[in-house]
Design a protein around this motif. Structure first.
Motif, mmCIF file in Angstrom:
data_model
loop_
_atom_site.group_PDB
_atom_site.id
_atom_site.type_symbol
_atom_site.label_atom_id
_atom_site.label_comp_id
_atom_site.label_asym_id
_atom_site.label_seq_id
_atom_site.Cartn_x
_atom_site.Cartn_y
_atom_site.Cartn_z
ATOM 1 N N PHE A 210 14.313 22.113 46.054
ATOM 2 C CA PHE A 210 12.906 21.733 46.151
ATOM 3 C C PHE A 210 12.720 20.775 47.326
ATOM 4 C CE2 PHE A 210 13.648 22.770 41.725
ATOM 5 C CZ PHE A 210 12.527 23.492 41.350
ATOM 6 N N ILE A 211 11.544 20.848 47.961
ATOM 7 C CA ILE A 211 11.133 19.862 48.963
ATOM 8 C C ILE A 211 10.242 18.856 48.260
ATOM 9 C CG2 ILE A 211 10.015 19.478 51.193
ATOM 10 C CD1 ILE A 211 10.327 22.516 51.708
ATOM 11 N N ILE A 212 10.702 17.613 48.172
ATOM 12 C CA ILE A 212 9.948 16.591 47.448
ATOM 13 C C ILE A 212 9.505 15.496 48.419
ATOM 14 C CG2 ILE A 212 10.064 14.827 45.644
ATOM 15 C CD1 ILE A 212 11.944 16.589 44.109
ATOM 16 N N GLU A 213 8.223 15.211 48.400
ATOM 17 C CA GLU A 213 7.679 14.129 49.206
ATOM 18 C C GLU A 213 7.721 12.830 48.407
ATOM 19 O OE1 GLU A 213 3.821 15.093 50.768
ATOM 20 O OE2 GLU A 213 4.331 17.231 50.971
ATOM 21 N N LYS A 214 8.058 11.760 49.073
ATOM 22 C CA LYS A 214 8.091 10.460 48.404
ATOM 23 C C LYS A 214 6.741 10.133 47.781
ATOM 24 C CE LYS A 214 9.714 5.717 49.169
ATOM 25 N NZ LYS A 214 10.271 4.772 50.176
ATOM 26 N N GLU A 248 4.791 25.483 45.030
ATOM 27 C CA GLU A 248 4.956 25.969 46.398
ATOM 28 C C GLU A 248 6.004 25.164 47.171
ATOM 29 O OE1 GLU A 248 0.882 23.752 46.349
ATOM 30 O OE2 GLU A 248 2.029 25.090 45.021
ATOM 31 N N ASN A 249 6.515 24.092 46.589
ATOM 32 C CA ASN A 249 7.557 23.302 47.238
ATOM 33 C C ASN A 249 8.960 23.704 46.807
ATOM 34 O OD1 ASN A 249 5.288 21.750 48.206
ATOM 35 N ND2 ASN A 249 6.741 20.108 48.617
ATOM 36 N N MET A 250 9.066 24.783 46.035
ATOM 37 C CA MET A 250 10.382 25.356 45.812
ATOM 38 C C MET A 250 10.872 25.930 47.134
ATOM 39 S SD MET A 250 11.632 28.564 43.423
ATOM 40 C CE MET A 250 11.287 27.767 41.846
ATOM 41 N N LEU A 251 12.111 25.652 47.476
ATOM 42 C CA LEU A 251 12.688 26.107 48.744
ATOM 43 C C LEU A 251 13.476 27.378 48.500
ATOM 44 C CD1 LEU A 251 12.989 25.359 51.749
ATOM 45 C CD2 LEU A 251 14.994 24.014 51.127
ATOM 46 N N SER A 252 13.085 28.464 49.158
ATOM 47 C CA SER A 252 13.698 29.772 48.956
ATOM 48 C C SER A 252 13.411 30.230 47.523
ATOM 49 C CB SER A 252 15.203 29.714 49.249
ATOM 50 O OG SER A 252 15.785 30.993 49.167
ATOM 51 N N ALA A 253 14.316 30.988 46.936
ATOM 52 C CA ALA A 253 14.081 31.572 45.621
ATOM 53 C C ALA A 253 14.749 30.757 44.517
ATOM 54 C CB ALA A 253 14.616 33.005 45.585
ATOM 55 N N ARG A 254 14.312 30.978 43.310
ATOM 56 C CA ARG A 254 14.913 30.329 42.145
ATOM 57 C C ARG A 254 16.397 30.713 42.053
ATOM 58 N NH1 ARG A 254 12.640 30.504 35.891
ATOM 59 N NH2 ARG A 254 14.557 29.782 34.860
ATOM 60 N N GLY A 255 17.227 29.717 41.836
ATOM 61 C CA GLY A 255 18.658 29.957 41.703
ATOM 62 C C GLY A 255 19.401 30.096 43.012
ATOM 63 N N ASN A 256 18.690 29.933 44.131
ATOM 64 C CA ASN A 256 19.331 30.086 45.447
ATOM 65 C C ASN A 256 19.816 28.754 46.021
ATOM 66 O OD1 ASN A 256 20.106 32.119 47.305
ATOM 67 N ND2 ASN A 256 18.516 31.468 48.732
ATOM 68 N N GLY A 257 19.684 27.684 45.253
ATOM 69 C CA GLY A 257 20.012 26.366 45.770
ATOM 70 C C GLY A 257 21.466 26.184 46.139
ATOM 71 N N PHE A 258 22.371 26.721 45.318
ATOM 72 C CA PHE A 258 23.793 26.540 45.617
ATOM 73 C C PHE A 258 24.154 27.242 46.917
ATOM 74 C CE2 PHE A 258 28.363 27.579 44.998
ATOM 75 C CZ PHE A 258 28.827 26.278 45.026
ATOM 76 N N LYS A 259 23.576 28.407 47.149
ATOM 77 C CA LYS A 259 23.829 29.116 48.413
ATOM 78 C C LYS A 259 23.302 28.298 49.590
ATOM 79 C CE LYS A 259 23.137 33.537 50.776
ATOM 80 N NZ LYS A 259 22.536 34.896 50.704
ATOM 81 N N ILE A 260 22.132 27.699 49.435
ATOM 82 C CA ILE A 260 21.580 26.843 50.490
ATOM 83 C C ILE A 260 22.536 25.693 50.770
ATOM 84 C CG2 ILE A 260 19.720 25.228 51.065
ATOM 85 C CD1 ILE A 260 17.830 27.000 49.402
ATOM 86 N N ALA A 261 23.010 25.043 49.708
ATOM 87 C CA ALA A 261 23.906 23.894 49.868
ATOM 88 C C ALA A 261 25.173 24.280 50.613
ATOM 89 C CB ALA A 261 24.246 23.313 48.498
#
Length: 440
Positions: A210-214, A248-261
């Motif tokens: 996720f992209i999170i703004e302060k 809309e601040n989810m980055l890429s698709a659900r469950g794709n975070g580990f691949k991004i990392a």
């Protein structure tokens, strides 16, 4: 140097088993005048803004000083080298971003802040964000108007990053996610405006980014960590307490975070190796100057064979690391050009190229960090008693170097990854390890 028609490119890891002609290998002397000017800008910035203030940076009581230095770097364009021009950056190739990482690598704590912002803080949006996300965030990140942090590690999930416990809960109306969890070792945490945060939705096996703004609220943090080195780097635990994030601040698709990392870490690894070269060169130059100035038994210690040997060994290892870094960087650039020619988007081509050369990225991370440690250690030895004094530069170099064998995946993990990737590619028929092995 751009890819040429007669050049036969290597696949990732293939350097080990396939002969390469000398003219096919990029060397730093081939950097263009424009690239050298960028490097000179980085050197001037360190000389005027960073090196005279190293003590002040390390002892700063608030993150304001580092944040202001990042502002100045942004004004010079040092935060947007790899960001495409349409998003406010300079759109330079991968090897140019490696060059920037190298020169700024002599900046101690500042180099950590800068690399975290431009790498793991910005690149997930550049490579995985949709157009709306890119247009909203990248111009401000490239200029330094917004600073970025990357929130992956948790108290119980370090090398095993996918075991993180931070949760994301979808609201009843499906418009927001509520984030709850704890992250630690967050570089730039104290002054970041944007956080790339990894969490699990419901009982998902894999993380989602996720992209999170302060400004979203629900974010608190501890005081800066007290560390062995890189003391000026603002490193904190960050807590997300019912932090409400638009879907809309989810980055890429659900469950794709580990691949991004994983893919972003490939970039971070080889750029860490470049930064290690810059840090090593800084230490070597200081050691040479001291050896020429310090006199014992009526002559400069630089004339003693033992000191000459140390300096020669330091220079040799730095040269090897530098050469391997830019060779791999150019291989990545060449593949990016090829993939774009085949119709892939810029982001798709870069991700695929970096994944292809993940072996080289892991190798260079290990080698670069261990070269810097050796160089810093020998620098202390050449300075002798003064090397152990906080009044001389080697004490800081020695402490600051140590983190690099832990950053971006420990060297132990990266060593295992290299072997794992080689064997998996061989089993898939992508690399012919048995043929050359049998020939030997």
């Amino acid at each position: 140097m751009s890819a040429t028609a007669e050049k036969t490119s290597l696949n990732g890891g293939e350097f080990l088993i396939r002969e390469t002609e000398a003219h096919q290998v990029f060397i730093p002397e081939e950097f263009s005048e424009e690239q050298q000017m960028i490097a000179d800008t980085c050197r001037d910035f360190l000389k005027t803004e960073i090196h005279p203030r190293l003590e002040e940076i390390d002892k700063a009581k608030s993150p304001d000083l580092m944040s202001s230095l990042m502002d100045k770097a942004g004004e010079l364009g040092l935060l947007g080298t790899a960001v495409p021009e349409e998003y406010g950056g300079f759109g330079m190739n991968f090897n140019t971003s490696m060059l920037v990482a190298e020169v700024l690598g002599a900046g101690h704590s500042f180099s950590v802040a800068q690399s975290a912002h431009t790498g793991i803080g910005t690149l997930p949006i550049l490579y995985y964000g949709n157009e709306e996300q890119k247009n909203k965030y990248l111009p401000n990140l490239a200029s330094g108007a917004w600073k970025a942090a990357y929130c992956l590690t948790e108290p119980d999930s370090g090398s095993d990053a996918n075991s993180g416990k931070t949760k994301a809960e979808l609201s009843a109306d499906g418009k927001t996610y509520k984030i709850n969890g704890q992250k630690m070792w967050i570089t730039n945490g104290g002054f970041a405006d944007i956080f790339i945060v990894f969490a699990k939705i419901e009982d998902d096996k894999n993380l989602t980014a996720f992209i999170i703004e302060k400004s979203f609220g629900g974010i608190t943090m501890n005081e800066p960590e007290q560390k062995l080195g890189i003391k000026g780097s603002d490193t904190r635990q960050v807590f997300f307490n019912d932090c409400v994030v638009p879907v809309e601040n989810m980055l890429s698709a659900r469950g794709n975070g580990f691949k991004i990392a994983v893919n972003i870490l490939n970039i971070g690894r080889i750029k860490l190796a470049s930064a290690a070269v810059g840090g090593s060169k800084g230490v070597l130059n200081q050691a040479i100057n001291y050896a020429n100035e310090r006199k014992q038994f009526g002559i400069s210690i630089g004339r003693f064979g033992a000191i000459k040997h140390k300096l020669a060994q330091m220079a040799t290892k730095i040269w090897v690391c530098e050469s391997a870094n830019y060779r791999a960087g150019q291989n990545i650039d060449d593949l990016i050009d090829t993939l774009k020619g085949e119709g892939l988007t810029d982001a798709e081509a870069k991700l695929k190229a970096l994944e292809q050369f993940a072996i080289e990225c892991a190798i260079m991370k290990v080698y670069g960090s261990e070269v810097l440690d050796l160089v810093a250690d020998e620098g202390v030895q050449i300075y002798g008693g003064m090397g152990y004094s906080a009044d001389a530069p080697m004490e800081r170099a020695y402490r600051d170097s140590r983190i690099n064998r832990i950053f971006e995946g420990t060297n132990e993990i990266n060593r295992m990854l290299v072997l794992d990737m080689y064997l998996k590619r061989a089993m898939k028929g992508e690399l012919d390890l048995m043929g050359p092995a049998t020939a030997v």
